[in-house]
Motif scaffolding. Sequence first.
Motif, PDB file in Angstrom:
ATOM      1  N   SER A  53       0.850  -1.190   0.000  1.00  0.00           N
ATOM      2  CA  SER A  53       0.000   0.000   0.000  1.00  0.00           C
ATOM      3  C   SER A  53       0.888   1.242   0.000  1.00  0.00           C
ATOM      4  O   SER A  53       1.974   1.244   0.564  1.00  0.00           O
ATOM      5  N   LYS A  54       0.385   2.285  -0.676  1.00  0.00           N
ATOM      6  CA  LYS A  54       1.145   3.538  -0.715  1.00  0.00           C
ATOM      7  C   LYS A  54       0.919   4.266   0.606  1.00  0.00           C
ATOM      8  O   LYS A  54      -0.197   4.233   1.138  1.00  0.00           O
ATOM      9  N   PRO A  55       1.940   4.931   1.132  1.00  0.00           N
ATOM     10  CA  PRO A  55       1.730   5.664   2.382  1.00  0.00           C
ATOM     11  C   PRO A  55       0.836   6.877   2.152  1.00  0.00           C
ATOM     12  O   PRO A  55       0.737   7.369   1.027  1.00  0.00           O
ATOM     13  N   PRO A  56       0.151   7.354   3.203  1.00  0.00           N
ATOM     14  CA  PRO A  56      -0.656   8.567   3.036  1.00  0.00           C
ATOM     15  C   PRO A  56       0.222   9.738   2.604  1.00  0.00           C
ATOM     16  O   PRO A  56       1.404   9.788   2.935  1.00  0.00           O
ATOM     17  N   THR A  57      -0.367  10.652   1.809  1.00  0.00           N
ATOM     18  CA  THR A  57       0.392  11.811   1.324  1.00  0.00           C
ATOM     19  C   THR A  57      -0.084  13.071   2.037  1.00  0.00           C
ATOM     20  O   THR A  57      -1.169  13.571   1.734  1.00  0.00           O
TER      21      THR A  57
END
Length: 347
Positions: A29-33
């Motif tokens: 999963s991509k980390p929060p931006t």
Amino acid sequence: MADRPVLLEALGVTKTFAGERGLFGLGPSKPPTPVLHGVDLVMDYGEVTGLIGESGSGKTTFGKCLLRIVEPDGGTIKLQGEDWRGVEPKALQAARAKYQMIYQNPYACLNPGLTISAHLRETLKVFQGITGTAAVDRVGEELGRFGMRDKAGSYPGELSGGEKRRVSVARTLLTKPSLVVADEPTSGLDASVKADVLDRMLDARDADTAYLFISHDLDVIRFVSDRILVMYRGRIVERMEKDRIDPELPHHPYTIRLFEAARADIPTEEESRAMAAAADLPIDTNVGCPYRGLCQIWNDRGRPEDDCASVRPELVSIHSMQRVACHVLAEQASVESPSASSQETSP
Ligand SMILES: Nc1ncnc2c1ncn2[C@@H]1O[C@H](COP(=O)(O)OP(=O)(O)O)[C@@H](O)[C@H]1O
Ligand code: SF4
Ligand SMILES: [Mg+2]
């Protein structure tokens, strides 16, 4: 008029986009931006505030958060004294007639199968319930202000790039909004068409209409704005009134880089190498000044473990018409003018 509330008061606006799973929910999963870190903006009727910063700095997200096209996570937003974040979703559409956005890509908003007149009449119907001859008359009048009356029956595909922009601006101003967020409204146009669209946009507005004018084009911003905000990675690092938009005056090192980039258009090879080298160095931007990796002043001083490395700079007044988030400039200003902060009058 004197006792009406200020048009827009946004304080501490934050936004983090949630991280996403990979394709089909698989993969890492991509980390929060985190995109906005507490942005303030106060604007009154008829004012034009320019918002400038490199691509990806959060300008569009901020404009969309102000209008709740993207929901902010935190902060307060008051529009004409009303708690805008508290407006129920079902009431938003009607309220948006007063607060409009001109999108970066107007072509995407024009249906190729509808005439220009039909587009504008639809806007009047949706936002203000105006139909029939009243709508036709209003549309004709608005197109006339943009020199486009004879294009009412044309389809988008029959218009030039500049004409499409004019239509999208005319459509936005049709509802006589109090606040317009104009997101790069002239990007991709050549110089003469750009000037024409800007002129018509400013001429056609109601004296009361305020603009947040977003652009990475410093010349455009300088031309239209009463004041400028400079955004770096979701933070305002400088705020200056029109008279301070002068590269010869002291500015935040990031603003200086934007001035230089505007002159040179693209960074020199040496600058690109220096930036790449700086980007490689492990710098914790959660502490200290987030700009220091690229900051000429801090790098020239040999990257000391001083306030730049440990204390987040807040916007402070260095002149009655200018605020910067920079320890060094703040210190220089207080040395040169101990009363600088007491001259500040606006937020
Ligand atoms: N809907 C979204 N979901 C996830 N990230 C986004 C979304 N919209 C923008 N971003 C990210 O937010 C950052 C700022 O984008 P944006 O506000 O478009 O900047 P600018 O307008 O200054 O170029 C970028 O890193 C961008 O990738
Ligand atoms: S606070 Fe320090 S690192 Fe940040 S811009 Fe100013 S001089 Fe550069
Ligand atoms: Mg943008």
